[in-house]
Design an enzyme around this catalytic site. Structure first.
Site, PDB file in Angstrom:
ATOM      1  CG  HIS A  49      47.561  64.832  38.766  1.00 56.96           C
ATOM      2  ND1 HIS A  49      46.325  64.698  38.223  1.00 56.96           N
ATOM      3  CD2 HIS A  49      47.381  64.781  40.112  1.00 56.96           C
ATOM      4  CE1 HIS A  49      45.420  64.584  39.170  1.00 56.96           C
ATOM      5  NE2 HIS A  49      46.027  64.623  40.333  1.00 56.96           N
TER       6      HIS A  49
HETATM    7  C1  UD1 Z   1      47.654  66.656  44.921  1.00 56.13           C
HETATM    8  C2  UD1 Z   1      46.734  65.637  45.584  1.00 56.13           C
HETATM    9  C3  UD1 Z   1      45.866  64.961  44.541  1.00 56.13           C
HETATM   10  C4  UD1 Z   1      45.141  65.981  43.683  1.00 56.13           C
HETATM   11  C5  UD1 Z   1      46.145  66.939  43.090  1.00 56.13           C
HETATM   12  C6  UD1 Z   1      45.469  67.987  42.260  1.00 56.13           C
HETATM   13  C7  UD1 Z   1      47.723  64.581  47.581  1.00 56.13           C
HETATM   14  C8  UD1 Z   1      48.288  63.346  48.153  1.00 56.13           C
HETATM   15  N1  UD1 Z   1      47.493  64.595  46.249  1.00 56.13           N
HETATM   16  O1  UD1 Z   1      48.536  65.942  44.071  1.00 56.13           O
HETATM   17  O2  UD1 Z   1      44.909  64.162  45.211  1.00 56.13           O
HETATM   18  O3  UD1 Z   1      44.445  65.311  42.659  1.00 56.13           O
HETATM   19  O4  UD1 Z   1      46.864  67.560  44.159  1.00 56.13           O
HETATM   20  O5  UD1 Z   1      46.379  68.600  41.395  1.00 56.13           O
HETATM   21  O6  UD1 Z   1      47.457  65.513  48.318  1.00 56.13           O
HETATM   22  N2  UD1 Z   1      54.444  70.882  42.445  1.00 56.13           N
HETATM   23  C9  UD1 Z   1      54.881  72.047  41.872  1.00 56.13           C
HETATM   24  N3  UD1 Z   1      54.158  73.187  42.104  1.00 56.13           N
HETATM   25  C10 UD1 Z   1      53.057  73.209  42.892  1.00 56.13           C
HETATM   26  C11 UD1 Z   1      52.637  72.008  43.496  1.00 56.13           C
HETATM   27  C12 UD1 Z   1      53.337  70.866  43.250  1.00 56.13           C
HETATM   28  O7  UD1 Z   1      55.868  72.080  41.163  1.00 56.13           O
HETATM   29  O8  UD1 Z   1      52.437  74.282  43.036  1.00 56.13           O
HETATM   30  C13 UD1 Z   1      55.194  69.636  42.175  1.00 56.13           C
HETATM   31  C14 UD1 Z   1      56.257  69.351  43.188  1.00 56.13           C
HETATM   32  O9  UD1 Z   1      57.311  68.751  42.551  1.00 56.13           O
HETATM   33  C15 UD1 Z   1      55.601  68.342  44.104  1.00 56.13           C
HETATM   34  C16 UD1 Z   1      54.727  67.577  43.130  1.00 56.13           C
HETATM   35  O10 UD1 Z   1      54.293  68.549  42.172  1.00 56.13           O
HETATM   36  O11 UD1 Z   1      56.503  67.565  44.781  1.00 56.13           O
HETATM   37  C17 UD1 Z   1      53.528  66.926  43.744  1.00 56.13           C
HETATM   38  O12 UD1 Z   1      52.744  67.898  44.431  1.00 56.13           O
HETATM   39  P1  UD1 Z   1      51.798  67.476  45.659  1.00 56.13           P
HETATM   40  O13 UD1 Z   1      51.116  68.662  46.198  1.00 56.13           O
HETATM   41  O14 UD1 Z   1      52.567  66.659  46.619  1.00 56.13           O
HETATM   42  O15 UD1 Z   1      50.730  66.500  45.017  1.00 56.13           O
HETATM   43  P2  UD1 Z   1      49.934  66.573  43.629  1.00 56.13           P
HETATM   44  O16 UD1 Z   1      50.553  65.617  42.697  1.00 56.13           O
HETATM   45  O17 UD1 Z   1      49.738  67.970  43.144  1.00 56.13           O
END
Ligand code: UD1
Length: 354
Positions: free
Chosen positions: A203
């Site tokens: 991820h």
């Molecule tokens: C975040 C943390 C990372 C951690 C991870 C655990 C940061 C910078 N990164 O990364 O350190 O290891 O969480 O999983 O804070 N999305 C969904 N549904 C959700 C959440 C996210 O679809 O419930 C998708 C969205 O497209 C979003 C993307 O995932 O834009 C990234 O989500 P984000 O919360 O920005 O960061 P993670 O990759 O989850």
């Protein structure tokens, strides 16, 4: 003490479960969920399975660019701090929710306590590394999971308020592994036999946002000598579709797993392939070989003891190390603590005088 805890992403729910329980024995806790993770399988299922109390404030910040997401959280957490007037704000790990909580509190002159302080990958291109460094430098209490973390802070001149507590994920794992073994039917559901499959998670932005890297990783999975169970993070799912990458037949793409199923599948795997920090450590504790799809790690102990190897996104290295995983010489030690980190954290907070 009135403690305001800020969580928002999946690994933070796991970490806060044991700490919240210990805190509530002696302190008043106000729990804030930023809403960084909002999918049922990334959020609510963890509250349900781990018995985490319902958040007192849900900020529903959701996804966005780093600036937008962190900025929204900062503004919303500031309002909650003004309303609740906590004596201390507790943040976890290295996500945007961590930084926002720490920064909002520090600017309002509320002491900050950081669980999982002092970790460093020494790679400032990772958003998590920026979050770690900035959070540590505005924290008043720094709860370090390892001696390495204490040393990293000392090298940056941070020594006041530093405590070696051990890792709260060990607390969570010790408590939940027996429940996972009892309750999870994941191996049978997926038709897997113990040590007869690989488990994989991907991820990190460094892998998902680079089509060549993601392609190489998926190619490596296709060449492995066994089934690969691949619980896929929503961002990775979107990127695979966007790049037109179709996983091979031996790759079992499944939805994100609840914690008990993840623990059951991890403990039964021949090896795990991952770019997650928490999974590297869980693999070490469960004595499962780990192949890390990154060029660096903040969990260096797992490498030093021979349970983990860094392979980046190089298909040949991934395949070679995954298939060799059974053969390496390894030792095991309690370098992540004794499973009582949460109680120590609650006790240190009780004695804290700003
Ligand atoms: C975040 C943390 C990372 C951690 C991870 C655990 C940061 C910078 N990164 O990364 O350190 O290891 O969480 O999983 O804070 N999305 C969904 N549904 C959700 C959440 C996210 O679809 O419930 C998708 C969205 O497209 C979003 C993307 O995932 O834009 C990234 O989500 P984000 O919360 O920005 O960061 P993670 O990759 O989850």
């Amino acid at each position: 003490m009135k403690v305001l805890s800020v969580v928002g992403a999946r690994p933070q729910f796991v970490k806060c479960a044991p700490v919240s329980r210990e805190l509530r024995k002696v302190h008043e806790e106000v729990l804030v969920h930023t809403g960084q993770h909002y999918d049922y399988l990334l959020s609510e299922v963890f509250f349900r399975d781990l018995g985490i109390p319902a958040p007192d404030h849900h900020l529903e910040v959701g996804s966005g660019s780093h600036g937008v997401q962190t900025g929204r959280m900062l503004a919303a957490i500031e309002e909650v701090i003004a309303k609740e007037e906590p004596e201390i704000v507790l943040v976890y790990g290295d996500t945007n929710s961590t930084l926002a909580g720490a920064l909002a509190a520090a600017k309002m002159h509320v002491p900050v306590a950081h669980v999982e302080a002092g970790l460093r990958s020494f790679d400032r291109r990772m958003p998590e590394e920026v979050n770690r460094v900035l959070t540590d430098h505005c924290s008043d209490l720094l709860f370090c999971p390892t001696a390495t973390a204490v040393g990293n802070l000392a090298a940056e001149g941070v020594t006041a308020g530093v405590h070696l507590t051990g890792d709260v994920m060990v607390d969570a794992l010790r408590e939940n592994l027996p429940l996972a073994r009892e309750r999870s039917t994941a191996l049978a559901d997926f038709g897997l036999s113990p040590k007869g499959y690989y488990l994989a998670t991907v991820h990190r932005a460094g892998n998902t946002d680079d089509p060549a890297a993601l392609r190489a990783i998926m190619e490596a999975f296709s060449r492995l000598d066994g089934p690969v169970v691949f619980p896929v993070h929503p961002r990775t799912q979107k990127k695979l579709a966007g790049y037109g990458i179709v996983p091979a037949a031996n790759v079992r793409v499944v939805e994100p797993l609840p914690y008990f199923d993840m623990l059951a599948l991890l403990s039964g795997a021949r090896a795990v392939l991952t770019d997650s920090g928490g999974v590297q450590k869980e693999a070490y504790i469960l004595e499962v070989p780990c192949v890390t799809l990154r060029e660096n790690t903040e969990w260096v102990e797992t490498i030093e003891d021979g349970w983990n190897v860094l392979v980046g996104a190089d298909a040949d290295r991934i395949v070679a190390e995954a298939e060799r995983a059974g053969g390496a010489r390894r030792q095991h030690s309690a370098r992540f603590g004794d499973g009582h980190a949460a109680a120590r954290i609650a006790a240190i907070i009780a004695e804290y005088e700003p």
